[in-house]
Design an enzyme around this catalytic site. Structure first.
Site, PDB file in Angstrom:
ATOM      1  CE  LYS A 173      -5.978  -3.751   5.093  1.00 19.42           C
ATOM      2  NZ  LYS A 173      -5.446  -4.610   4.020  1.00 19.42           N
ATOM      3  CB  SER A 223      -3.154  -2.168   1.869  1.00 18.02           C
ATOM      4  OG  SER A 223      -3.877  -3.372   2.048  1.00 18.02           O
ATOM      5  CB  SER A 262      -2.334  -6.195   1.692  1.00 13.51           C
ATOM      6  OG  SER A 262      -2.148  -5.241   0.685  1.00 13.51           O
TER       7      SER A 262
HETATM    8  N1  GLN Z   1       0.055  -3.818  -3.427  1.00 15.08           N
HETATM    9  C1  GLN Z   1      -1.070  -4.433  -4.047  1.00 15.08           C
HETATM   10  C2  GLN Z   1      -2.023  -3.383  -4.574  1.00 15.08           C
HETATM   11  O1  GLN Z   1      -1.748  -2.264  -4.374  1.00 15.08           O
HETATM   12  C3  GLN Z   1      -1.762  -5.354  -3.097  1.00 15.08           C
HETATM   13  C4  GLN Z   1      -2.602  -4.678  -2.100  1.00 15.08           C
HETATM   14  C5  GLN Z   1      -3.401  -5.630  -1.263  1.00 15.08           C
HETATM   15  O2  GLN Z   1      -3.072  -6.817  -1.166  1.00 15.08           O
HETATM   16  N2  GLN Z   1      -4.460  -5.129  -0.685  1.00 15.08           N
HETATM   17  O3  GLN Z   1      -2.996  -3.662  -5.175  1.00 15.08           O
END
Ligand code: GLN
EC number: 6.3.5.7
Length: 483
Positions: free
Chosen positions: A76, A151, A175
Site C-alpha cells: 500500500k 482505503s 481499511s
Molecule cells: N473508512 C474509515 C475512515 O475513513 C477507515 C479508514 C481506514 O481504516 N484507513 O477513516
C-alpha cells in the site's frame, strides 16, 4: 500461474516448478494488461522486482528456504519505500521519495519478497471507497462500476483480480477488512502494536495498524509472519513473541465459543447479508463450535467517537505537511503564511481538508473536553464491552459491512453516509483488538464478508477459525469474471 496462492507459490518454488523471476515476469505482464481497467497501482517497480526475484532465486539455489522467499507482493502506498515514490494517494506527496524503508517493507524484503509496486489508496487512508485518491478511483474487479472499498482499495482490487497473490494494507477503521469483504478476500487487522508502524505514514496513530490482504487465511498467516514483531523504533510496538501462525491453522474448533452480538442485526444491515452471516455460523457449528448471543451495548456510540478521534489525530499528524519539509510546495509564495496556506490548500484533497478542519475544531481550546475527551471515554466503554464479552466467548462473529460494494460516485456528495458504512469495523480499532474478514457468499453478484474478532494477540485464533471455514467452503476460491 497467476492463480497460485502464496502457499502454492512457496511449494512451486521449493519444488523448482518455476523460478521467482518467471513468476514475476508473468505477473508484471498481467498487471500491464489488466490494471488499466482497475487503476489499482500508483507506481510499478519492475526493475526492483526483477532484481529481487533474481536475488531470491539465487538464495534458493544456495539452499535457503522460506515461505516468502521469492513471493511477489505489493505495498500500500503509505509504507515508505526507499528511493521510491510514497504518495499516500495524495498530490501532497506525489513527488516524495522516501529516504528509508518502513519496518514492514524491510522485514518482508529480508524474508525475500518481490515488490511489484505500490498500490492505490484513499488519500492519507481517509475513506471507505478508494475514491478520494489523487490518482483516481480504483474499480472493483467483481463489478467495474462499483467501488472496491477503502482505503486499501488498490491492494484489494489487485489481489482479487489475481494480479498478485497478496499485498500489505493498513486498517485505521476498517481499511483492511472492508475492502477484503467487497472483493472476496481474506484480510487481517492485527492487535494494535503487533505490526510496526515505523515508516507507515500516520493517519490516526492510536488506531492505525498494518496487516495482510490475501485470498486465504493460510496466505494471511504467511504474510503476517513476515510483518509482525517487536520494533524498538516504534514506541507503541509490543514486545510479545510472534507465534508460528501457519502451524496453528489446523487446530480443532470443537467447543469453540462464538459470540454473535445482538446489536449487529439492527435496521441498517442488509437482510441478505444477515442471512449469509447466520449461514457461516451454521457452518462453524458443523465443525464443533457453539454459539451464544452476546451484547455490545456501547456499539451505537462507535461511529461518532471514531469520527472525532481519527480526524483529531489526523489534524495533528498532517500538520507536518506544510510545504517546507516534505512534498508539495505552491508556486511563488508571497510570504511564509501564504506558503503554508496555499501548499496545504492545493496539496490536500477535499476529504483530507474536511477531516483536518473537524479534527482541529475538536482539539481546540474550549472544545477539547466536549469532543476529544468525551470520545476517549466512549472508547474505554467500547473496550470494556469487548472485555466482558470475551469472558464468555472465544471469538465474536458478525458482518464486516452493512451493505455490499456501492456504485462509484454514489456517496460522493454525502460523506456521512460513507462514514456509516464503517459501523462494524471501527470498534476493533477503538479497542485495539485483532479482526479478520473472510469471504462468506454473494449478494447480487457482489462478495460479502464475515468478520471475526478475538482477544488481544489472538491473531492465530482468527486465522485458525477462518482456515477451517475455508477448508469446508469454497467462497474464497471464486474468481471475478474477466480476471
Ligand atoms: N473508512 C474509515 C475512515 O475513513 C477507515 C479508514 C481506514 O481504516 N484507513 O477513516
Amino acid at each position: 500461474m497467476h492463480q497460485l496462492t502464496l502457499a502454492e507459490i512457496a511449494r512451486g518454488l521449493a519444488d523448482k516448478k518455476f523460478s521467482s523471476e518467471e513468476l514475476t515476469k508473468v505477473l508484471l505482464a498481467r498487471i500491464a494488461q489488466l490494471d488499466p481497467q482497475l487503476n489499482s497501482f500508483i507506481s510499478l517497480t519492475e526493475d526492483l522486482a526483477l532484481q529481487q526475484a533474481k536475488a531470491a532465486d539465487a538464495r534458493r539455489a544456495n539452499g535457503e528456504s522460506g515461505a516468502l522467499l521469492g513471493a511477489p507482493i505489493a505495498h500500500k502506498d503509505l509504507f515508505c519505500t526507499q528511493g521510491i515514490r510514497t504518495s499516500c494517494g495524495s498530490k501532497m506527496l506525489d513527488n516524495f521519495k522516501a529516504p528509508y524503508d518502513a519496518t514492514v517493507v524491510a522485514k518482508l524484503a529480508a524474508a525475500g519478497t518481490v515488490t511489484l509496486g505500490k498500490t492505490n489508496m484513499d488519500e492519507f487512508a481517509m475513506g471507505s471507497a478508494n475514491e478520494s485518491s489523487y490518482y483516481g478511483p480504483v474499480k472493483n474487479p467483481w463489478n467495474l462500476e462499483c467501488v472496491p472499498g477503502g482505503s486499501s482499495g488498490g491492494s484489494a482490487a489487485a489481489v482479487a483480480a489475481r494480479l498478485l497473490p497478496a499485498a500489505t494494507a493498513t486498517d485505521t477503521g476498517g481499511s483492511i477488512r472492508q475492502p477484503a469483504a467487497f472483493t472476496n478476500l481474506t484480510g487481517l487487522k492485527p492487535t494494535y502494536g503487533r505490526v510496526s508502524r515505523w515508516g507507515m505514514i500516520a493517519y490516526a496513530s492510536s488506531l492505525d495498524q498494518g496487516g495482510p490482504l490475501a485470498r486465504t487465511a493460510e496466505d494471511c498467516a504467511i504474510l503476517l509472519q513476515g510483518m509482525a514483531g517487536f520494533d524498538p523504533q516504534d514506541s507503541t510496538s509490543i514486545d510479545e513473541p510472534v507465534p508460528d501462525y501457519s502451524a496453528g491453522l489446523n487446530g480443532s474448533l470443537q467447543g469453540l465459543r462464538i459470540g454473535v452480538p445482538k446489536e449487529y442485526f439492527s435496521a441498517g444491515l442488509d437482510p441478505r447479508i444477515a442471512d449469509l452471516v447466520m449461514a457461516s455460523v451454521e457452518e462453524l457449528k458443523k465443525l464443533g463450535a457453539v454459539v451464544k448471543e452476546i451484547s455490545l451495548p456501547n456499539m451505537q456510540h462507535a461511529i461518532p467517537a471514531y469520527y472525532v478521534i481519527a480526524p483529531a489525530e489526523a489534524s495533528s499528524n498532517l500538520s507536518r505537511f506544510d510545504g517546507v519539509r516534505f512534498g508539495y510546495r505552491c508556486e511563488d509564495p508571497k510570504n511564509l503564511e501564504d506558503l503554508y496556506k496555499r501548499s496545504r490548500g492545493e496539496g490536500f484533497g477535499p476529504e483530507v481538508q474536511r477531516r483536518i478542519m473537524v479534527g482541529a475544531y475538536a482539539l481546540s481550546a474550549g472544545y477539547y473536553d466536549a469532543y476529544y475527551l468525551k470520545a476517549q471515554k466512549i472508547r474505554r466503554l467500547i473496550k470494556n464491552d469487548f472485555m466482558a464479552a470475551f469472558n464468555e466467548v472465544d471469538i465474536i462473529l458478525g458482518p464486516t459491512t452493512p451493505n455490499p460494494a456501492w456504485k462509484l460516485g454514489a456517496k460522493n456528495n454525502d460523506p456521512v453516509s460513507e462514514y456509516l458504512e464503517d459501523v462494524y469495523t471501527i470498534t476493533a480499532n477503538l479497542a485495539g483488538l485483532p479482526g479478520l474478514s473472510m469471504p462468506a457468499g454473494f449478494v447480487d453478484g457482489l462478495p460479502v464478508g464475515v468478520q471475526l474478532l478475538a482477544p488481544y494477540f489472538q491473531e492465530g485464533r482468527l486465522l485458525n477459525v477462518a482456515h477451517q471455514y475455508q477448508q469446508n467452503t469454497d467462497w474464497h476460491t471464486r474468481t471475478p469474471t474477466g480476471f
